[in-house]
Design an enzyme around this catalytic site. Structure first.
Site, PDB file in Angstrom:
ATOM      1  N   ASP A  79      -9.955  -4.396  -4.821  1.00 41.18           N
ATOM      2  CA  ASP A  79      -9.407  -3.360  -3.795  1.00 41.18           C
ATOM      3  C   ASP A  79     -10.364  -2.138  -3.583  1.00 41.18           C
ATOM      4  OD1 ASP A  79      -7.980  -1.672  -2.174  1.00 41.18           O
ATOM      5  OD2 ASP A  79      -6.166  -2.012  -3.164  1.00 41.18           O
ATOM      6  N   HIS A  88      -7.638  -5.282  -0.535  1.00 39.13           N
ATOM      7  CA  HIS A  88      -6.525  -4.255  -0.539  1.00 39.13           C
ATOM      8  C   HIS A  88      -5.521  -4.990   0.101  1.00 39.13           C
ATOM      9  CE1 HIS A  88      -4.223  -0.509  -0.119  1.00 39.13           C
ATOM     10  NE2 HIS A  88      -4.182  -0.646   1.070  1.00 39.13           N
ATOM     11  N   SER A 125       1.029  -1.255  -0.087  1.00 39.56           N
ATOM     12  CA  SER A 125       0.105   0.044  -0.072  1.00 39.56           C
ATOM     13  C   SER A 125       0.706   1.233  -0.078  1.00 39.56           C
ATOM     14  CB  SER A 125      -0.972  -0.150   1.208  1.00 39.56           C
ATOM     15  OG  SER A 125      -1.858   1.034   1.068  1.00 39.56           O
TER      16      SER A 125
END
Length: 289
Positions: free
Chosen positions: A233, A263, A136
């Protein structure tokens, strides 16, 4: 997209590496017996101490970069440690300033400060070429680190890479909502990953982050790049990884899309895919050497 190979993982992808190194890993990486590394603290002049866990081994080493407000104790970080130990490769995971076991307050942090943390790790805590694995926001930071220290980066692996995320998410809000946030000086960002149900970002964080955006033009990174993203996601759209792939100058770029991926990409098969991807990279890099 000539530089990118887009693989949809609704096909059969998760196969044992051709050289057989990953075949016996699943029980250790995914819930079996774990080898524990001890937490250490790096003392930096005039800066908060950084907590990290390090495994010595051969090159290339692997460094895990967590996501926003996350820490080095997650499943992906631990699975990578087990994997690197099984191969005898060096590995390091750490907590950013204000996160996990590191010193500092989260509300005082900036993206630039976390980039400084990553560069400190590269400069002071590891030796030789490194594969950066960014989850991320860690994927954004891995790009910034590769731009700042290209000679120390062997390859990049992004998991749901959130390049420019906070800035683009804020700018996509309706203008009246942005004005209200600017008047309050704080953006309350709802999130299921926070114990309080939301993260609070001040305007200074957003303005500082804007100076680190990378998607406006070509990204002069030439090492191998692997980008894994889930099509489902809900937090960082998968097309962000496609944008990164289009903009990096490397000719060795793969985008791997997980049809049902979320995600965090922390399901068992997601973690396997991450490990296999890094295993293939290590094999390629050591063969080239």
């Amino acid at each position: 997209m000539a530089a990118s190979v887009v693989r949809s993982c609704c096909r059969v992808f998760l196969q044992t590496s051709a050289h057989g190194k990953v075949a016996g890993l699943s029980s250790r990486c995914l819930g079996g017996v774990r080898w524990k590394s001890s937490v250490q603290h790096a003392t930096r002049p005039d800066l908060p101490k950084l907590a990290y866990q390090k495994v010595k081994g051969k090159s290339p080493g692997v460094i895990f970069l967590p996501g926003f407000a996350s820490n080095m104790g997650g499943l992906k970080a631990e699975a990578l440690e087990d994997f690197c130990k099984s191969l005898g490769h060096a590995y390091l995971r750490f907590d950013y300033t204000g996160c996990g076991a590191s010193e500092g307050a989260l509300e005082d942090c900036t993206l630039g400060g976390w980039k400084r943390d990553v560069l400190y790790v590269l400069d002071e805590l590891v030796e030789g070429p490194q594969i950066l694995v960014g989850s991320s926001m860690g994927g954004w930071l891995m790009l910034l680190a590769a731009l700042a220290r290209p000679e120390k980066i062997a390859a990049l692996v992004g998991i749901a890479t959130a390049a420019d995320h906070f800035v683009t998410a804020f700018k996509s809000l309706p203008i009246e909502v942005r004005k209200e946030i600017e008047e309050k000086g704080e953006w309350v960002l709802a999130s299921k990953y926070s114990e309080e149900g939301a993260y609070r970002l001040n305007l200074n964080f957003l303005k500082e982050a804007e100076s680190h955006c990378v998607l406006q033009g070509p990204i002069p990174i030439t090492c191998p790049v692997r980008l894994i993203h889930g099509l489902k996601d809900p937090d960082v759209p998968w097309h962000i990884s496609m944008q990164v792939a289009e903009r990096v100058l490397s000719a060795d770029v793969d985008v791997i899309l997980r049809k049902h991926g979320q995600h965090r990409m922390s399901d068992k098969d997601d973690v396997k895919l991450m490990v296999y991807t890094i295993d293939d990279l290590i094999d390629k890099l050591t063969t080239m050497a």
